[in-house]
Design a protein around this motif. Sequence first.
Motif, PDB file in Angstrom:
ATOM      1  N   UNK A 134       0.836  -1.214   0.000  1.00  0.00           N
ATOM      2  CA  UNK A 134       0.000   0.000   0.000  1.00  0.00           C
ATOM      3  C   UNK A 134       0.867   1.259   0.000  1.00  0.00           C
ATOM      4  N   UNK A 135       2.008   1.226   0.705  1.00  0.00           N
ATOM      5  CA  UNK A 135       2.920   2.381   0.715  1.00  0.00           C
ATOM      6  C   UNK A 135       3.616   2.513  -0.644  1.00  0.00           C
ATOM      7  N   UNK A 136       4.064   1.366  -1.191  1.00  0.00           N
ATOM      8  CA  UNK A 136       4.761   1.390  -2.494  1.00  0.00           C
ATOM      9  C   UNK A 136       3.808   1.917  -3.571  1.00  0.00           C
ATOM     10  N   UNK A 137       2.585   1.414  -3.551  1.00  0.00           N
ATOM     11  CA  UNK A 137       1.580   1.850  -4.534  1.00  0.00           C
ATOM     12  C   UNK A 137       1.340   3.361  -4.414  1.00  0.00           C
ATOM     13  N   UNK A 138       1.165   3.831  -3.181  1.00  0.00           N
ATOM     14  CA  UNK A 138       0.901   5.260  -2.951  1.00  0.00           C
ATOM     15  C   UNK A 138       2.046   6.121  -3.489  1.00  0.00           C
ATOM     16  N   UNK A 139       3.275   5.775  -3.106  1.00  0.00           N
ATOM     17  CA  UNK A 139       4.406   6.612  -3.522  1.00  0.00           C
ATOM     18  C   UNK A 139       4.691   6.483  -5.021  1.00  0.00           C
ATOM     19  N   UNK A 140       4.427   5.297  -5.598  1.00  0.00           N
ATOM     20  CA  UNK A 140       4.645   5.123  -7.042  1.00  0.00           C
ATOM     21  C   UNK A 140       3.665   5.984  -7.839  1.00  0.00           C
ATOM     22  N   UNK A 185       7.345   6.549  10.815  1.00  0.00           N
ATOM     23  CA  UNK A 185       6.338   6.367  11.872  1.00  0.00           C
ATOM     24  C   UNK A 185       5.293   5.322  11.467  1.00  0.00           C
ATOM     25  N   UNK A 186       4.859   5.373  10.211  1.00  0.00           N
ATOM     26  CA  UNK A 186       3.814   4.457   9.758  1.00  0.00           C
ATOM     27  C   UNK A 186       4.254   3.008   9.752  1.00  0.00           C
ATOM     28  N   UNK A 187       5.464   2.764   9.269  1.00  0.00           N
ATOM     29  CA  UNK A 187       5.933   1.379   9.150  1.00  0.00           C
ATOM     30  C   UNK A 187       6.838   0.957  10.311  1.00  0.00           C
ATOM     31  N   UNK A 188       7.343   1.937  11.059  1.00  0.00           N
ATOM     32  CA  UNK A 188       8.315   1.593  12.100  1.00  0.00           C
ATOM     33  C   UNK A 188       7.856   1.866  13.519  1.00  0.00           C
ATOM     34  N   UNK A 189       7.855   3.139  13.889  1.00  0.00           N
ATOM     35  CA  UNK A 189       7.653   3.516  15.302  1.00  0.00           C
ATOM     36  C   UNK A 189       6.242   3.262  15.842  1.00  0.00           C
ATOM     37  N   UNK A 190       5.233   3.380  14.963  1.00  0.00           N
ATOM     38  CA  UNK A 190       3.848   3.248  15.431  1.00  0.00           C
ATOM     39  C   UNK A 190       3.561   1.796  15.850  1.00  0.00           C
ATOM     40  N   UNK A 227       1.356  -1.762  16.717  1.00  0.00           N
ATOM     41  CA  UNK A 227       0.252  -2.506  16.081  1.00  0.00           C
ATOM     42  C   UNK A 227      -1.020  -2.258  16.888  1.00  0.00           C
ATOM     43  N   UNK A 228      -2.157  -2.348  16.224  1.00  0.00           N
ATOM     44  CA  UNK A 228      -3.448  -2.112  16.886  1.00  0.00           C
ATOM     45  C   UNK A 228      -3.947  -3.400  17.558  1.00  0.00           C
ATOM     46  N   UNK A 229      -4.730  -3.235  18.629  1.00  0.00           N
ATOM     47  CA  UNK A 229      -5.253  -4.401  19.353  1.00  0.00           C
ATOM     48  C   UNK A 229      -6.155  -5.257  18.451  1.00  0.00           C
ATOM     49  N   UNK A 230      -7.017  -4.604  17.658  1.00  0.00           N
ATOM     50  CA  UNK A 230      -7.967  -5.353  16.815  1.00  0.00           C
ATOM     51  C   UNK A 230      -7.449  -5.557  15.392  1.00  0.00           C
ATOM     52  N   UNK A 231      -6.934  -4.462  14.791  1.00  0.00           N
ATOM     53  CA  UNK A 231      -6.507  -4.542  13.387  1.00  0.00           C
ATOM     54  C   UNK A 231      -5.098  -5.111  13.234  1.00  0.00           C
ATOM     55  N   UNK A 232      -4.379  -5.198  14.303  1.00  0.00           N
ATOM     56  CA  UNK A 232      -2.967  -5.629  14.315  1.00  0.00           C
ATOM     57  C   UNK A 232      -2.143  -4.761  13.368  1.00  0.00           C
ATOM     58  N   UNK A 233      -1.302  -5.377  12.528  1.00  0.00           N
ATOM     59  CA  UNK A 233      -0.391  -4.588  11.684  1.00  0.00           C
ATOM     60  C   UNK A 233      -1.136  -3.825  10.563  1.00  0.00           C
ATOM     61  N   UNK A 234      -2.323  -4.291  10.219  1.00  0.00           N
ATOM     62  CA  UNK A 234      -3.081  -3.659   9.124  1.00  0.00           C
ATOM     63  C   UNK A 234      -3.359  -2.180   9.391  1.00  0.00           C
ATOM     64  N   UNK A 235      -3.300  -1.774  10.656  1.00  0.00           N
ATOM     65  CA  UNK A 235      -3.562  -0.369  11.001  1.00  0.00           C
ATOM     66  C   UNK A 235      -2.560   0.567  10.311  1.00  0.00           C
ATOM     67  N   UNK A 236      -1.394   0.042   9.940  1.00  0.00           N
ATOM     68  CA  UNK A 236      -0.360   0.877   9.294  1.00  0.00           C
ATOM     69  C   UNK A 236      -0.831   1.433   7.948  1.00  0.00           C
ATOM     70  N   UNK A 237      -1.752   0.724   7.312  1.00  0.00           N
ATOM     71  CA  UNK A 237      -2.300   1.207   6.030  1.00  0.00           C
ATOM     72  C   UNK A 237      -3.117   2.488   6.259  1.00  0.00           C
TER      73      UNK A 237
END
Lengths: 51, 262
Positions: free
Chosen positions: A17-23, B47-52, B54-64
Amino acid sequence: MSAGVIAMEDAGFIIGSYVLTFAVIAGFTWRVLRGGRRLADRIDDDDKYWT
Amino acid sequence: MTPPSPTRATEAPAEQVDGGARSGTGTFATRMFGIATLVTMGWLVAFGLGFSPADRDQEEAVRIMYVHVPTVWLAYLAFTVTAACSGLYLFTKKHSLGFDRFAGASAEIGVVFMALSLATGMLWGKLTWGVYWQWDARLTTTALLFVSYVGYLAVRGLGGSHDQRAKRSAIIGLLAVLEIPLVHWSVRLWRSLHQEATVLNTNGDVDMDGLMLFSLFVGVVAFTLLYVWLLLHRSRVMAMEDQLDDQGLDRAIDARRAEATS
């Protein structure tokens, strides 16, 4: 299915999703800037209100 | 002996030509905006992919969410700016084409952001709901909003004078913006699979972890800077396109007059 496998599967979607957005943004930006450079040398500097 | 050059560009001093061709639509201010955009985009990735967390319900998907939510908010803003500029074109005495170009540029950027929001939302949906798409109220109204602005851009591309283009697209711009409240309230108006607003909710209570909220804030700042930067460049490109159109028309009229008098 182990938690590790699920995390690996998620990584493709999340990073994708990040790659798609930035591309897409890079493509659109390149198109805008290229259009600007192509047209800029056909217009008098006096007619460019931003110069 | 050097033959006389037929073009204006080669008659101008080399320094001026290089500067003009290289700079295009850029100025000092847009370069500063561009640098600030790149820096905040870097923060967003960190922050989006690293420091933030994971969410309790959405887990890693919250990063999107850190790209999905800012793109849809900025698309709303872009379409609102389109409507505001459309109104300024239609209802001011001068009918300045500058407003029309800002409206068009803003709609174009809004369509790109909305397309990204739909695409990242589909990826998030696959992880969270198990499907890419559902004909749910929020998703359907968002798709409708996207298609409306694709239509707006198509109408801008039809033939006619600049004023004709401005007038017809301004009317569409003022009508299409009315869909935004429908999209926003769709989760309340109908039973929806999509969650209700977490940040922009009616009770003003933001139930989010501090670092998650900060990551979202970084995303909003990054995409806002990007939007302003793109808007400035795209509106300038549109101004040059219009000017070249006018020059071409003037040349065609002159040629026709010359034909008639010869």
